[in-house]
Design an enzyme around this catalytic site. Structure first.
Site, PDB file in Angstrom:
ATOM      1  N   VAL A  22      27.885 -12.904   5.276  1.00 49.49           N
ATOM      2  CA  VAL A  22      27.451 -13.562   6.519  1.00 49.49           C
ATOM      3  C   VAL A  22      28.652 -13.841   7.434  1.00 49.49           C
ATOM      4  CG1 VAL A  22      26.442 -15.692   7.458  1.00 49.49           C
ATOM      5  CG2 VAL A  22      25.371 -14.556   5.495  1.00 49.49           C
ATOM      6  N   ARG A  70      11.336 -10.455  -9.566  1.00 51.24           N
ATOM      7  CA  ARG A  70      11.132  -9.063  -9.981  1.00 51.24           C
ATOM      8  C   ARG A  70       9.865  -8.593  -9.270  1.00 51.24           C
ATOM      9  NH1 ARG A  70      14.920  -7.804 -13.436  1.00 51.24           N
ATOM     10  NH2 ARG A  70      15.477  -9.126 -15.196  1.00 51.24           N
ATOM     11  N   GLY A 100      22.090  -6.188  -9.761  1.00 55.41           N
ATOM     12  CA  GLY A 100      22.372  -5.314 -10.890  1.00 55.41           C
ATOM     13  C   GLY A 100      21.610  -4.008 -10.818  1.00 55.41           C
ATOM     14  N   SER A 103      18.096  -3.836  -8.990  1.00 53.57           N
ATOM     15  CA  SER A 103      18.218  -4.013  -7.532  1.00 53.57           C
ATOM     16  C   SER A 103      18.862  -2.793  -6.892  1.00 53.57           C
ATOM     17  CB  SER A 103      19.096  -5.229  -7.217  1.00 53.57           C
ATOM     18  OG  SER A 103      18.635  -6.347  -7.907  1.00 53.57           O
ATOM     19  N   ILE A 125      25.501 -10.051 -14.865  1.00 60.06           N
ATOM     20  CA  ILE A 125      26.244 -10.528 -16.036  1.00 60.06           C
ATOM     21  C   ILE A 125      26.392  -9.418 -17.072  1.00 60.06           C
ATOM     22  CG2 ILE A 125      25.538 -12.911 -15.681  1.00 60.06           C
ATOM     23  CD1 ILE A 125      23.695 -12.579 -18.164  1.00 60.06           C
ATOM     24  N   ASP A 126      25.509  -8.425 -17.027  1.00 58.76           N
ATOM     25  CA  ASP A 126      25.549  -7.347 -18.022  1.00 58.76           C
ATOM     26  C   ASP A 126      26.782  -6.450 -17.845  1.00 58.76           C
ATOM     27  OD1 ASP A 126      23.123  -8.450 -18.547  1.00 58.76           O
ATOM     28  OD2 ASP A 126      21.929  -6.701 -18.039  1.00 58.76           O
ATOM     29  N   ARG A 161      29.630 -23.262 -42.380  1.00 58.84           N
ATOM     30  CA  ARG A 161      28.410 -22.466 -42.207  1.00 58.84           C
ATOM     31  C   ARG A 161      28.701 -21.118 -41.553  1.00 58.84           C
ATOM     32  NH1 ARG A 161      24.279 -26.537 -39.403  1.00 58.84           N
ATOM     33  NH2 ARG A 161      23.371 -27.447 -41.260  1.00 58.84           N
ATOM     34  N   GLY A 184      37.404 -15.481 -31.164  1.00 59.32           N
ATOM     35  CA  GLY A 184      37.883 -15.315 -32.543  1.00 59.32           C
ATOM     36  C   GLY A 184      36.758 -15.099 -33.534  1.00 59.32           C
TER      37      GLY A 184
END
Ligand code: F6P
Length: 317
Positions: A22, A70, A100, A103, A125-126, A161, A184
């Site tokens: 913009v 979507r 992404g 789009s 993010i992928d 654990r 790690g």
């Protein structure tokens, strides 16, 4: 070019990119329209005017101020034609799509099939846009997931654990691999690599015998479910194993400095490309130099190299 429009998907850094588009457009005295709710809003004519001031105070916000959706209807020819009509009715001469794979696939359709001038800005993010080193949003997602993983490690160590942590990334192991190295982790399960649950259970059992008491394994959602892996580890080792699914927290949140800088530079560059008459291209940035990838290529499957990272993760375990 007098008037352009922006359409977005959501992830951290998208608002910073909207702001850059913009304000760069304003610098060149171009008008900008914001298409709300993604391609659904494009079909329905949900368009607002965006001025210099309307993007104040959004640089640090996650999500997208334009909202997104979507749209199954855009997959149909009727939906596409309706979207093109919205652009024509609003005298929009160029479109910037920030998002992404989905789009950018739709952006490519608009350019290739309907001769709309379109520039894509990679934001996912992928980090799975082919030919693009780093998409907006990926760095924030890795940092958000890493922060969560560090917290999980506190409990993993305290209770001795095993944890299996599922991260996003659809069919791409980028987040899983980066988080595993940065956090790690003892192992990582990726769409790009075969894995052997029996070998993993053997390693855990051997480690346990020699005094290693806590493990964190990252799994990319596109390869396996954390709950299934946790069950199989418990069965194969007899050790208590918990699963955590990080989910959508990875897509939101305050964008990192890296994502904001990427967004500012790529958003501004998208305007330069439209001004120069370019279309059907995606903005890229590598070693501080801009380049473009055709949208047709950008939406193909990205081949991410995982071997050297994976080897290092295992060496450092
Ligand atoms: O593409 C981004 C992404 O967050 C993927 O990592 C994930 O698989 C997908 O979107 C989730 O989509 P939705 O938000 O529609 O559930």
């Amino acid at each position: 070019m007098k008037r352009i429009a922006i359409l977005t998907r959501d992830c951290a850094g998208v608002n910073a990119a909207i702001r850059a588009v913009v304000r760069t457009a304003a610098h060149y005295k171009m008008e900008v329209m914001g298409i709300q709710r993604g391609y659904q809003g494009l079909i329905e004519g949900d368009v607002i005017k965006l001025g210099h001031r309307s993007v104040s105070g959004i640089i640090n916000l996650g999500g997208t101020v334009l909202k997104t959706a979507r749209s199954k209807r855009f997959l149909t020819e009727e939906g596409q034609k309706q979207g093109v009509k919205t652009l024509k009715d609003n005298d929009i001469e160029g479109l910037i799509v920030i998002g992404g794979n989905g789009s950018l696939t739709a952006a490519h359709i608009l350019a290739a099939k309907y001769a709309i001038r379109v520039i894509g800005v990679p934001a996912t993010i992928d980090n799975d846009i082919n030919g693009i080193d780093l998409s907006i949003g990926a760095d924030t997602a890795v940092n958000v997931a890493l922060d969560a993983l560090d917290k999980i490690r506190d409990t993993a160590i305290s209770l001795e654990r095993i944890f299996v942590v599922e991260v996003m990334g659809r069919d791409c192991g980028y987040i899983a691999l980066r988080v595993a190295l940065a956090g790690g982790c003892e192992d990582v399960i990726l769409p790009e690599k075969d894995f052997d649950i029996n070998r993993m259970c053997e390693e855990i059992t051997e480690g346990n015998v020699s005094g290693k008491v806590s493990w964190i394994i990252t799994v990319a959602e596109g390869k396996a479910k954390a709950a299934d892996i946790a069950k199989q580890i418990t069965k194969g080792t007899g050790l208590e194993t918990r699963e955590v699914v990080l989910g959508h927290i990875q897509r939101g949140g305050r964008p990192t400095a890296l994502d904001r800088i990427l967004a500012a530079r790529m958003g501004a560059q998208a305007i330069e490309l439209l001004k120069n008459g370019e279309t059907d291209k995606c903005v890229g940035l590598k070693n501080d130099e801009f380049f473009t990838v055709s949208l047709g290529k950008a939406i193909k499957t990205k081949d991410i190299k995982v071997d050297s990272y994976y080897k290092l993760i295992k060496v450092l375990t």
